[in-house]
Motif scaffolding. Structure first.
Motif, PDB file in Angstrom:
ATOM      1  N   LEU A  67       0.819  -1.214   0.000  1.00  0.00           N
ATOM      2  CA  LEU A  67       0.000   0.000   0.000  1.00  0.00           C
ATOM      3  C   LEU A  67       0.849   1.258   0.000  1.00  0.00           C
ATOM      4  N   PRO A  68       0.279   2.362  -0.495  1.00  0.00           N
ATOM      5  CA  PRO A  68       0.989   3.638  -0.393  1.00  0.00           C
ATOM      6  C   PRO A  68       1.259   3.966   1.081  1.00  0.00           C
ATOM      7  N   GLU A  69       2.436   4.470   1.370  1.00  0.00           N
ATOM      8  CA  GLU A  69       2.877   4.680   2.751  1.00  0.00           C
ATOM      9  C   GLU A  69       1.943   5.596   3.543  1.00  0.00           C
ATOM     10  N   ARG A  70       1.458   6.641   2.938  1.00  0.00           N
ATOM     11  CA  ARG A  70       0.670   7.636   3.670  1.00  0.00           C
ATOM     12  C   ARG A  70      -0.842   7.510   3.435  1.00  0.00           C
ATOM     13  N   CYS A  71      -1.282   6.351   3.031  1.00  0.00           N
ATOM     14  CA  CYS A  71      -2.705   6.180   2.748  1.00  0.00           C
ATOM     15  C   CYS A  71      -3.526   6.212   4.034  1.00  0.00           C
ATOM     16  N   VAL A  72      -4.795   6.587   3.873  1.00  0.00           N
ATOM     17  CA  VAL A  72      -5.761   6.330   4.928  1.00  0.00           C
ATOM     18  C   VAL A  72      -6.107   4.855   4.796  1.00  0.00           C
ATOM     19  N   LEU A  73      -5.983   4.129   5.889  1.00  0.00           N
ATOM     20  CA  LEU A  73      -6.122   2.669   5.865  1.00  0.00           C
ATOM     21  C   LEU A  73      -7.396   2.257   6.595  1.00  0.00           C
ATOM     22  N   VAL A  74      -8.257   1.535   5.893  1.00  0.00           N
ATOM     23  CA  VAL A  74      -9.482   0.993   6.467  1.00  0.00           C
ATOM     24  C   VAL A  74      -9.368  -0.517   6.463  1.00  0.00           C
ATOM     25  N   ASP A  97     -12.254  15.488   0.624  1.00  0.00           N
ATOM     26  CA  ASP A  97     -12.280  16.937   0.810  1.00  0.00           C
ATOM     27  C   ASP A  97     -11.130  17.436   1.682  1.00  0.00           C
ATOM     28  N   ASP A  98     -10.628  16.565   2.555  1.00  0.00           N
ATOM     29  CA  ASP A  98      -9.490  16.917   3.408  1.00  0.00           C
ATOM     30  C   ASP A  98      -8.154  16.762   2.689  1.00  0.00           C
ATOM     31  N   GLY A  99      -8.199  16.338   1.426  1.00  0.00           N
ATOM     32  CA  GLY A  99      -6.978  16.234   0.639  1.00  0.00           C
ATOM     33  C   GLY A  99      -6.251  14.908   0.731  1.00  0.00           C
ATOM     34  N   VAL A 100      -6.926  13.876   1.228  1.00  0.00           N
ATOM     35  CA  VAL A 100      -6.300  12.546   1.272  1.00  0.00           C
ATOM     36  C   VAL A 100      -6.047  12.097  -0.163  1.00  0.00           C
ATOM     37  N   SER A 101      -4.818  11.674  -0.449  1.00  0.00           N
ATOM     38  CA  SER A 101      -4.499  11.262  -1.816  1.00  0.00           C
ATOM     39  C   SER A 101      -4.751   9.782  -2.062  1.00  0.00           C
ATOM     40  N   ALA A 116      -0.109  -5.564  13.697  1.00  0.00           N
ATOM     41  CA  ALA A 116       0.552  -4.402  13.102  1.00  0.00           C
ATOM     42  C   ALA A 116      -0.392  -3.672  12.158  1.00  0.00           C
ATOM     43  N   LEU A 117      -1.150  -4.409  11.399  1.00  0.00           N
ATOM     44  CA  LEU A 117      -2.085  -3.789  10.463  1.00  0.00           C
ATOM     45  C   LEU A 117      -3.233  -3.129  11.219  1.00  0.00           C
ATOM     46  N   LEU A 118      -3.786  -3.805  12.209  1.00  0.00           N
ATOM     47  CA  LEU A 118      -4.889  -3.227  12.971  1.00  0.00           C
ATOM     48  C   LEU A 118      -4.442  -1.963  13.701  1.00  0.00           C
ATOM     49  N   ALA A 119      -3.205  -1.961  14.204  1.00  0.00           N
ATOM     50  CA  ALA A 119      -2.689  -0.779  14.891  1.00  0.00           C
ATOM     51  C   ALA A 119      -2.519   0.388  13.915  1.00  0.00           C
ATOM     52  N   ARG A 120      -2.181   0.112  12.680  1.00  0.00           N
ATOM     53  CA  ARG A 120      -1.970   1.135  11.663  1.00  0.00           C
ATOM     54  C   ARG A 120      -3.280   1.668  11.086  1.00  0.00           C
ATOM     55  N   ALA A 121      -4.362   0.903  11.203  1.00  0.00           N
ATOM     56  CA  ALA A 121      -5.635   1.253  10.570  1.00  0.00           C
ATOM     57  C   ALA A 121      -6.202   2.558  11.132  1.00  0.00           C
ATOM     58  N   ASP A 122      -6.681   3.411  10.228  1.00  0.00           N
ATOM     59  CA  ASP A 122      -7.364   4.637  10.614  1.00  0.00           C
ATOM     60  C   ASP A 122      -8.817   4.368  10.969  1.00  0.00           C
TER      61      ASP A 122
END
Length: 160
Positions: A67-74, A97-101, A116-122
């Motif tokens: 995944l892209p490093e700075r993605c919003v992760l669901v 609208d907040d500019g998430v790429s 690790a993935l669950l901890a990273r999830a937004d």
């Protein structure tokens, strides 16, 4: 905003793949006018580790690396939050609208997600308390992404 759906396991040719392709195609045609691209699909092989904990860790590492490093992760997770489709659409619209790429949805393997993935999830999102095969979750998610784009485009929503 680029949307990615990443999952463990592959959907084989047939009715499941055809239905997934149908919703992806609809989203890809409707999304650009609203600032969305994709959804792109990433399918990763299941881990061959013998212990469930090791499989979850290896699969989490593979998903995060894809995944892209700075993605919003669901993360799709049975213990996640449930939400109605209009709220799901509004959340995606706010991120845009907040500019998430990059927005990435991840579907784990048979054992679920590693810590690790669950901890990273937004956001941890659930499609209900029942257990769903990853192939069907991919289809449900693609349909909900398409539905969210339709709602954001102002199309009448049958529940409103």
């Amino acid at each position: 905003m680029r949307i990615t759906i990443a999952g463990i396991g592959r959907i084989k040719a047939g009715a499941d793949r055809d239905l997934l392709a149908r919703y992806l195609d609809r989203a890809r045609k409707s999304g650009p006018a609203l600032g969305f691209s994709g959804p792109d699909i990433i399918e990763l092989a299941e881990s061959r580790a013998s212990r469930a904990q090791d499989r979850k860790q290896a699969e989490a590492e593979a998903l995060l690396a894809a995944l892209p490093e700075r993605c919003v992760l669901v993360a799709l997770d049975e213990r996640g939050k449930t939400m109605p489709s209009p709220d799901f659409a509004a959340r995606i619209g706010r991120w845009r609208d907040d500019g998430v790429s990059d927005l990435a949805f991840v579907i784990g393997g048979a054992d679920g997600h590693g810590e690790a993935l669950l901890a990273r999830a937004d956001l941890k999102l659930s499609f209900g308390a029942m257990t769903w095969p990853h192939q069907l979750v991919r289809i449900l998610l693609a349909e909900q992404v398409y539905r969210a784009i339709s709602i954001l485009a102002g199309h009448p929503y049958h529940r409103s």
